[in-house]
Design an enzyme around this catalytic site. Structure first.
Site, PDB file in Angstrom:
ATOM      1  N   LYS A 120      51.911  40.277  40.482  1.00  0.00           N
ATOM      2  CA  LYS A 120      51.169  39.513  39.482  1.00  0.00           C
ATOM      3  C   LYS A 120      52.133  38.589  38.756  1.00  0.00           C
ATOM      4  O   LYS A 120      53.088  39.030  38.124  1.00  0.00           O
ATOM      5  CB  LYS A 120      50.495  40.462  38.492  1.00  0.00           C
ATOM      6  CG  LYS A 120      49.786  39.724  37.378  1.00  0.00           C
ATOM      7  CD  LYS A 120      48.993  40.660  36.490  1.00  0.00           C
ATOM      8  CE  LYS A 120      48.353  39.893  35.345  1.00  0.00           C
ATOM      9  NZ  LYS A 120      47.581  40.757  34.461  1.00  0.00           N
TER      10      LYS A 120
ATOM     11  N   LYS B 143      48.144  38.107  42.755  1.00  0.00           N
ATOM     12  CA  LYS B 143      47.430  37.358  41.723  1.00  0.00           C
ATOM     13  C   LYS B 143      48.348  36.344  41.065  1.00  0.00           C
ATOM     14  O   LYS B 143      49.452  36.718  40.707  1.00  0.00           O
ATOM     15  CB  LYS B 143      46.929  38.367  40.692  1.00  0.00           C
ATOM     16  CG  LYS B 143      46.229  37.771  39.526  1.00  0.00           C
ATOM     17  CD  LYS B 143      45.819  38.852  38.579  1.00  0.00           C
ATOM     18  CE  LYS B 143      45.340  38.179  37.309  1.00  0.00           C
ATOM     19  NZ  LYS B 143      45.270  39.091  36.210  1.00  0.00           N
TER      20      LYS B 143
END
Ligand code: PBG
Length: 305
Positions: free
Chosen positions: A176, A229
């Site tokens: 992330k 992400k």
């Protein structure tokens, strides 16, 4: 017949933002078509998604009161805990995933406990494990830690196992990045950091190999599904994870990706539907098995013809 990649509503996970109240459906201004909704409205929305063939939702809670340690996140009677129960009761076979993080629940908007201006890792991990366990107790089918603290996947796995939830899988936001693409989400979840940013715990966008280390650690700690992400600006990372590991890969096509397409579509500068499907297809082609997307319902409608 020769098409290598196919997109289906069953690939999608639909994010929902749940707030207190009844009959509330407040559109998020930077994300047209997405809402902050009270539980009753979230049930209607999830029902529609389910009917369109989208099997799963991921829940974000926005509590009425926030505090320094995000206690709303692990309150047995908190907004998410009630939402899970009511959604599971109302919709047969809806698969409910919960985002496990503190940022929506802390007064300072950071993903953990703050001391001397910085997030304290280990204390935060204990609270995240508590949060995940309370989600499982409320009926969550899967938990998805998005905080990026070190060691949280292992701690959550242990807490779930000890609590009798060894069958609840962990989908880890493993790679992330500290991304500007999260801007609209922070309006949606009311989780903008009140000072500083998330760069001390989220990844640096230029780093590719580091993502493999993050993923390897999370798998080692017991992650069942690995998430990358954002998605569109990180297709190389999705592809690397797919090629280097043998677990299911999820990609989060985040709020900013959605807003850009929506805005240009609204202006008539691009064909919104085609750009949406092409983007989602590219995420699958890169190697994602699952896509978390605010377009879940729109895309499912088109795919269903
Ligand atoms: C919570 C969290 C964020 C997103 C998902 N979980 C925001 C952040 O880390 O700042 C972003 C999702 C999106 O932009 O759609 N930590």
């Amino acid at each position: 017949m020769l098409r290598e990649t196919s997109l289906s509503p069953s690939d999608f996970i639909y994010p929902l933002f749940v707030v207190e109240g009844k009959g509330v459906r407040k559109e998020i201004s930077s994300m047209p078509g997405c809402y902050q909704e009270s539980i009753d409205k979230a049930i209607e929305n999830a029902k529609e998604a389910k009917l369109l063939g989208v099997p799963a939702i991921i829940l974000f809670g926005i509590p009425e009161h926030k505090d320094e340690v995000g206690s709303g996140a692990y309150d047995e009677n908190g907004i998410i805990q009630r939402a899970i129960k009511e959604l599971k009761n109302a919709i047969a076979e809806l698969y409910v995933i919960t985002d496990v993080c503190l940022c929506e629940y802390t007064s300072h908007g950071h993903c953990g406990v703050i001391r001397d201006g910085d997030v304290v890792n280990d204390e935060t991990v204990d609270l995240l494990a508590k949060e995940a366990l309370s989600h499982a107790r409320s009926g969550a089918d899967m938990v998805a830690p998005s905080d990026m603290m070190d060691g949280r996947v292992g701690a959550i796995r242990d807490a779930l196992d000890e609590g009798g939830f060894s069958n609840v899988p962990v989908m880890s936001y493993a790679a992330k990045y500290a991304s500007a693409f999260y801007g609209p989400f922070r309006e949606a979840a009311e989780s903008t950091p009140q000072f500083g940013d998330r760069r001390s715990y989220q990844m640096d966008p230029p780093n590719r190999r580091e993502a493999m280390r993050e993923v390897a650690l999370d798998i080692d700690e017991g992650a069942d599904i690995i998430m990358v992400k954002p998605a569109l600006a990180y297709l190389d990372i999705i592809s690397d994870v797919r090629n280097n590991f043998d677990v299911p890969v999820a990609a989060y096509s985040v709020s900013g990706e959605y807003s850009l397409i929506k805005a240009a579509g609204k202006l008539g500068w691009v064909d919104e539907n085609r750009v949406m499907l092409e983007s989602l297809t590219s995420i699958k082609r890169a190697g994602a098995d699952l896509i978390l997307t605010y377009f879940a319902k729109d895309a499912a409608k088109l795919l269903n013809g």
